[in-house]
Design a protein around this motif. Structure first.
Motif, mmCIF file in Angstrom:
data_model
loop_
_atom_site.group_PDB
_atom_site.id
_atom_site.type_symbol
_atom_site.label_atom_id
_atom_site.label_comp_id
_atom_site.label_asym_id
_atom_site.label_seq_id
_atom_site.Cartn_x
_atom_site.Cartn_y
_atom_site.Cartn_z
ATOM 1 N N VAL A 15 -21.446 6.829 -14.445
ATOM 2 C CA VAL A 15 -21.971 8.202 -14.394
ATOM 3 C C VAL A 15 -21.889 8.890 -15.759
ATOM 4 N N ASP A 16 -21.532 8.106 -16.770
ATOM 5 C CA ASP A 16 -21.470 8.608 -18.140
ATOM 6 C C ASP A 16 -20.543 9.825 -18.251
ATOM 7 N N ALA A 17 -19.370 9.685 -17.697
ATOM 8 C CA ALA A 17 -18.441 10.821 -17.653
ATOM 9 C C ALA A 17 -17.782 11.058 -18.995
ATOM 10 N N ARG A 18 -17.751 12.333 -19.399
ATOM 11 C CA ARG A 18 -17.065 12.707 -20.641
ATOM 12 C C ARG A 18 -15.785 13.476 -20.345
ATOM 13 N N LEU A 19 -15.826 14.242 -19.246
ATOM 14 C CA LEU A 19 -14.691 15.109 -18.931
ATOM 15 C C LEU A 19 -14.245 14.888 -17.481
ATOM 16 N N VAL A 20 -12.969 14.596 -17.329
ATOM 17 C CA VAL A 20 -12.395 14.382 -16.003
ATOM 18 C C VAL A 20 -11.336 15.445 -15.751
ATOM 19 N N VAL A 21 -11.375 16.076 -14.567
ATOM 20 C CA VAL A 21 -10.262 16.955 -14.190
ATOM 21 C C VAL A 21 -9.483 16.268 -13.076
ATOM 22 N N LYS A 22 -8.167 16.407 -13.135
ATOM 23 C CA LYS A 22 -7.324 15.697 -12.167
ATOM 24 C C LYS A 22 -6.432 16.640 -11.384
ATOM 25 N N ALA A 51 -12.918 26.873 -16.817
ATOM 26 C CA ALA A 51 -14.056 26.397 -17.608
ATOM 27 C C ALA A 51 -14.180 24.880 -17.475
ATOM 28 N N LYS A 52 -13.033 24.224 -17.376
ATOM 29 C CA LYS A 52 -13.058 22.758 -17.266
ATOM 30 C C LYS A 52 -13.537 22.301 -15.889
ATOM 31 N N PHE A 53 -13.101 23.001 -14.837
ATOM 32 C CA PHE A 53 -13.569 22.637 -13.489
ATOM 33 C C PHE A 53 -15.092 22.728 -13.422
ATOM 34 N N GLN A 54 -15.595 23.778 -14.040
ATOM 35 C CA GLN A 54 -17.022 24.032 -13.997
ATOM 36 C C GLN A 54 -17.791 22.935 -14.733
ATOM 37 N N ALA A 55 -17.219 22.443 -15.819
ATOM 38 C CA ALA A 55 -17.946 21.503 -16.666
ATOM 39 C C ALA A 55 -17.664 20.031 -16.345
ATOM 40 N N ALA A 56 -16.631 19.770 -15.559
ATOM 41 C CA ALA A 56 -16.189 18.380 -15.391
ATOM 42 C C ALA A 56 -17.255 17.498 -14.738
ATOM 43 N N GLY A 98 -4.918 25.308 -5.484
ATOM 44 C CA GLY A 98 -6.372 25.302 -5.362
ATOM 45 C C GLY A 98 -7.019 24.400 -6.393
ATOM 46 N N ASN A 99 -6.205 23.837 -7.304
ATOM 47 C CA ASN A 99 -6.782 22.917 -8.287
ATOM 48 C C ASN A 99 -7.220 21.616 -7.621
ATOM 49 N N GLY A 100 -6.493 21.216 -6.582
ATOM 50 C CA GLY A 100 -6.883 20.018 -5.833
ATOM 51 C C GLY A 100 -8.242 20.229 -5.180
ATOM 52 N N ARG A 101 -8.427 21.402 -4.605
ATOM 53 C CA ARG A 101 -9.736 21.704 -4.005
ATOM 54 C C ARG A 101 -10.810 21.732 -5.082
ATOM 55 N N MET A 102 -10.504 22.317 -6.225
ATOM 56 C CA MET A 102 -11.480 22.356 -7.316
ATOM 57 C C MET A 102 -11.901 20.934 -7.701
ATOM 58 N N CYS A 103 -10.908 20.069 -7.894
ATOM 59 C CA CYS A 103 -11.191 18.703 -8.356
ATOM 60 C C CYS A 103 -11.982 17.904 -7.319
ATOM 61 N N LEU A 150 -25.891 27.486 -9.009
ATOM 62 C CA LEU A 150 -25.160 28.733 -8.816
ATOM 63 C C LEU A 150 -23.883 28.779 -9.661
ATOM 64 N N LYS A 151 -23.555 27.639 -10.278
ATOM 65 C CA LYS A 151 -22.256 27.510 -10.952
ATOM 66 C C LYS A 151 -21.929 28.648 -11.918
ATOM 67 N N PRO A 152 -22.831 28.978 -12.843
ATOM 68 C CA PRO A 152 -22.436 30.012 -13.820
ATOM 69 C C PRO A 152 -22.070 31.328 -13.142
ATOM 70 N N GLN A 153 -22.915 31.772 -12.193
ATOM 71 C CA GLN A 153 -22.603 33.042 -11.509
ATOM 72 C C GLN A 153 -21.321 32.912 -10.704
ATOM 73 N N LEU A 154 -21.191 31.775 -10.026
ATOM 74 C CA LEU A 154 -20.045 31.564 -9.147
ATOM 75 C C LEU A 154 -18.740 31.625 -9.946
ATOM 76 N N PHE A 155 -18.749 30.994 -11.113
ATOM 77 C CA PHE A 155 -17.518 30.949 -11.900
ATOM 78 C C PHE A 155 -17.330 32.179 -12.778
ATOM 79 N N GLU A 156 -18.421 32.800 -13.158
ATOM 80 C CA GLU A 156 -18.278 33.823 -14.181
ATOM 81 C C GLU A 156 -18.481 35.251 -13.715
#
Ligand code: SF4
Lengths: 474, 265
Positions: free
Chosen positions: A102-109, A193-198, A222-227, B158-164
């Motif tokens: 999946v060409d992953a660059r950023l992993v959140v754990k 910001a990392k959850f959003q981009a991971a 809630g980080n587990g839910r985020m991940c 929706l990500k940007p609005q949801l997070f920001e």
């Protein structure tokens, strides 16, 4: 001890000489112990639910291969891809394959002790993939470049001041404020910001339900839910013992785990995942993978006594109550699992040659056995591992490497002596009469007398004195 | 299937068969014995959840959208994400226009029944537009008070609005559990999981007649084992941590505030 084997004795001495560290641990452990005790104020309830939870774990172990097959079948039906790994290298390889695809660059754990066992972060970093621990304690430890010192509270060895300094050094624009609320909010901003981009989220598993193909994760942050919810791919890691048979088996485990661990009635979140995003759903990962790791567990399972090690639900209570752990802290063990459970699990996974010191770091006070929510006979297993370490051709990895016939005889003799009242009486009488004449270089006494003076044996045994006072023999 | 799979399963089977294990029977009676009189369940849930900083507001079936709107306005919350296709989402939209202009009642949180009747009658607000890009109407002409934002597209859009920017998310629940003070969340295609996770405030609608004694009872009566959703959750408070020197701090990764809107029949 071979060259690169961890030196528990040296590490403990260093820890004991650090008053800051000892203070941090003592405070934390006292708090955890009293909060746990408050949760189990009703002794009847504790005994009954504990017996139930132990039965759930034992039933799962009694059907382990069948339940793993069923878990695989139901997960697959739910759209979860199941992978099997015999070793940590294989598990790392499977994870890397998915990440590369999946060409992953950023992993959140999220928190996962199994990935600590695998040293996954180091492997990912070596492959140019950024990996971020998101549990606050794990995040702190990762920033600090160390390892968790407790399986539930990874950064318990640090105080607020130390964490404030660390954040100031490592996080851009951080103010130097020794305030837990400020520091928590700072971490929130960085990690959101990392959850959003991971590209990929990773997690452990607290219990996997064979009946429904459901992965249960518990947490407060809630980080587990985020991940497991936000990134497009979720990879979950579990040791093969983590399966339970039915969904109904989850409540007893969920009931005891947080109460034992932190003295909370329940964690903030109980997250039950039964598949990736379905057609028509608006969120959730598009792929969910489950990597089932053996890493020596099937060998532990093979021995009917050692098998009980696999009941563990990783609550950490045995650490909080261990007189050794609470003094030396988690880092002295230099192992993914410290404390009592670590002392029996790690030597079986990594081998007695490398980890032979661990089962000896125990006073056999039995505190861990009394509070273990699934009734693991930790001290018995510890005794067994001490025998295995010196018995050639034993059941445990690298057992007997340091076989000393004398020590082996002594340990099995000790076991036999304690099992027979007559032998015990004869032996204690002999010690009271002859003990003071025994040279301190005897195999059994050597380790003890290296750092202590040899005890003086009393002329009469305790039993003897009690009998003289009219206390009946038991 | 992989070699690892077969060798692991074969080893487990062989060694287990060599030393079978007979587990004791699982007696669920100690959990089944945990029962509370129906009238004690809600106060208990409230007590346990308030102890971990959950907030409660009460409303009746007829006016809960207005009560919620008023609460959010009072708290200065400007945006509420909701699920437009659920029954509750439709009710929310219908009831949103009708608001009670009664002044804020101060810090009445957790004080039980609040009166929502407005002496001056109800005021109508303009229909709320969808402020998201691609939403049908423009973000203008809004009355004061929070904007309703429908969760009407995939997360990716929706990500940007949801997070920001979105401040609050609204979900239903499948009830609550008296033993531990926990809400049961059952996300669906209509009501996505991130609604209760990403916005800083999570508003959860709890019907006062959907209360259970234990997690076990809830999963049995709701027949969970017959079919699990992709994600089911118990939520027992706002996000929290004690990872910094055992000091409790709220709002670490998930919602900073959890507000339970109790709808009484
Ligand atoms: S051995 Fe028992 S007390 Fe220790 S972590 Fe495992 S379940 Fe908890």
């Amino acid at each position: 001890m071979d060259g690169n084997a961890p030196d528990f004795a040296a590490a403990s001495r260093a820890a004991l000489a650090d008053p800051q560290l000892r203070g941090n641990f003592r405070r934390a452990m006292d708090g955890l112990m009293s909060k746990r005790a408050a949760q189990f104020a009703d002794a009847g309830e504790w005994h009954a639910v504990r017996a139930l939870a132990a039965s759930v774990r034992l039933r799962a172990l009694s059907k382990l291969p069948e339940l793993l097959e069923k878990l695989e079948e139901n997960c697959t039906r739910n759209g979860i891809t199941v992978h099997w790994a015999a070793t940590t290298e294989e598990a790392n390889g499977i994870a890397l394959d998915i990440l590369h695809r999946v060409d992953a660059r950023l992993v959140v754990k999220g928190k996962s002790m199994v990935t600590e066992e695998m040293h996954l972060n180091a492997v990912l970093e070596k492959n140019g993939i950024e990996v971020l621990e998101s549990d606050l304690g794990e995040y702190i430890v990762q920033l600090d470049g160390t390892m968790p010192s407790h399986i539930i509270m990874p950064a318990i060895h640090l105080n607020t001041k130390q964490i404030a300094h660390l954040f100031k050094r490592k996080i851009k624009d951080a103010e130097s404020r020794e305030d837990a609320a400020y520091l928590t909010d700072l971490a929130r901003r960085v990690l959101r910001a990392k959850f959003q981009a991971a590209d990929v989220g990773m997690s452990g598993v607290n219990a996997a339900v064979a009946e429904t193909g459901t992965l249960c994760l518990i947490e407060n942050e809630g980080n587990g839910r985020m991940c497991t919810t936000v990134p497009p791919v979720h990879i979950a890691f579990m040791g093969l013992e983590k399966v339970v048979e039915k969904l109904e088996d989850v409540p007893p485990v969920i009931s005891l785990l947080p109460r034992s661990a932190t003295g909370q009635p329940i964690t903030t979140y109980v997250n039950m995942i039964s598949g990736p995003r379905k057609d028509g759903e608006k969120d959730g990962p598009r792929e969910v993978h489950l990597i089932i790791l053996d890493n020596g567990r099937s060998s532990i399972y093979a021995d009917p006594e050692l098998r009980d090690t696999l009941r563990c639900i990783r609550c950490g209570a045995c650490m909080n109550h261990c007189p050794v752990y609470t003094k030396v802290g988690g880092h002295a063990y230099e192992a993914p699992y410290p404390g009592p459970i670590g002392k029996i699990l790690v030597p079986q996974i990594e081998g007695l040659d490398k980890r032979g010191a661990m089962p000896h770091a125990c006073t056999m006070c039995n505190a861990c056995v009394e509070i273990c929510p699934v009734k693991i006979p930790i001290v018995e297993i510890m005794g067994r591992l001490r025998v295995e370490a010196v018995k050639p051709g034993g059941a445990v990895k690298d057992g007997g490497a340091k076989a000393s016939r004398a020590e082996a005889m002594v340990w099995s003799g000790w076991a036999a002596m304690n099992a027979s009242p007559t032998a015990y009486r004869v032996a204690t009488l002999a010690m009271s009469k002859l003990g003071n004449a025994a040279p301190s270089s005897l195999p059994m006494l050597k380790e003890w007398t290296n750092v202590r003076t040899k005890p003086r044996f009393a002329g009469r045994t305790l039993h003897d004195l009690a009998r003289a006072k009219g206390v009946p023999d038991v | 299937m992989s070699d690892a799979r077969n060798s692991i399963l074969t080893k487990l089977r062989t060694t287990r068969d060599a030393h079978p294990l007979t587990p004791p029977a699982s007696d669920f009676a100690p959990i089944e014995a945990k029962v509370w009189p129906p009238e004690e369940r809600l106060p208990r849930i409230r007590r346990l959840m308030e102890a971990v900083h959950t907030e409660f507001i009460d409303a009746a079936e007829a006016d809960w959208p207005a009560v919620l709107r008023e609460f959010l306005a009072r708290e200065g919350v400007e945006s509420l994400l909701y699920a437009p296709e659920t029954e509750a989402g439709k009710r929310l939209v219908e009831g949103w226009g009708t608001v009670s202009p009664s002044p804020p009642r101060g810090e009445g949180r957790g004080e039980g029944e609040a009166s929502h009747d407005s002496p001056e009658g109800s005021a109508m607000y303009p229909p709320h537009p969808n402020p998201l890009p691609g939403g049908e109407r423009e973000f203008e002409g809004m009355g004061e008070g929070p904007t309703l934002i429908p969760y009407d597209r995939p997360l990716e859009d929706l990500k940007p609005q949801l997070f920001e920017s979105i401040e609050a998310g609204f979900t239903t629940t499948r009830g609550a559990i008296a033993e531990t003070g926990s809400l049961i969340l059952w996300p669906t295609a209509e009501e996505p999981r991130t609604l209760s996770l990403v916005p800083h405030i999570h508003i959860a609608l709890l019907r006062a007649d959907a209360l259970y004694d234990t997690f076990l009872q809830a999963m049995r009566e709701q027949r969970w084992a017959d079919g699990m959703p992709t994600n089911a959750l118990l939520v027992s408070g706002p996000s929290k941590t004690a990872d910094i020197e055992q000091t409790l701090a709220y709002g670490v990764h998930g919602p900073k505030r959890l507000v339970v809107l109790v709808v009484h029949p």
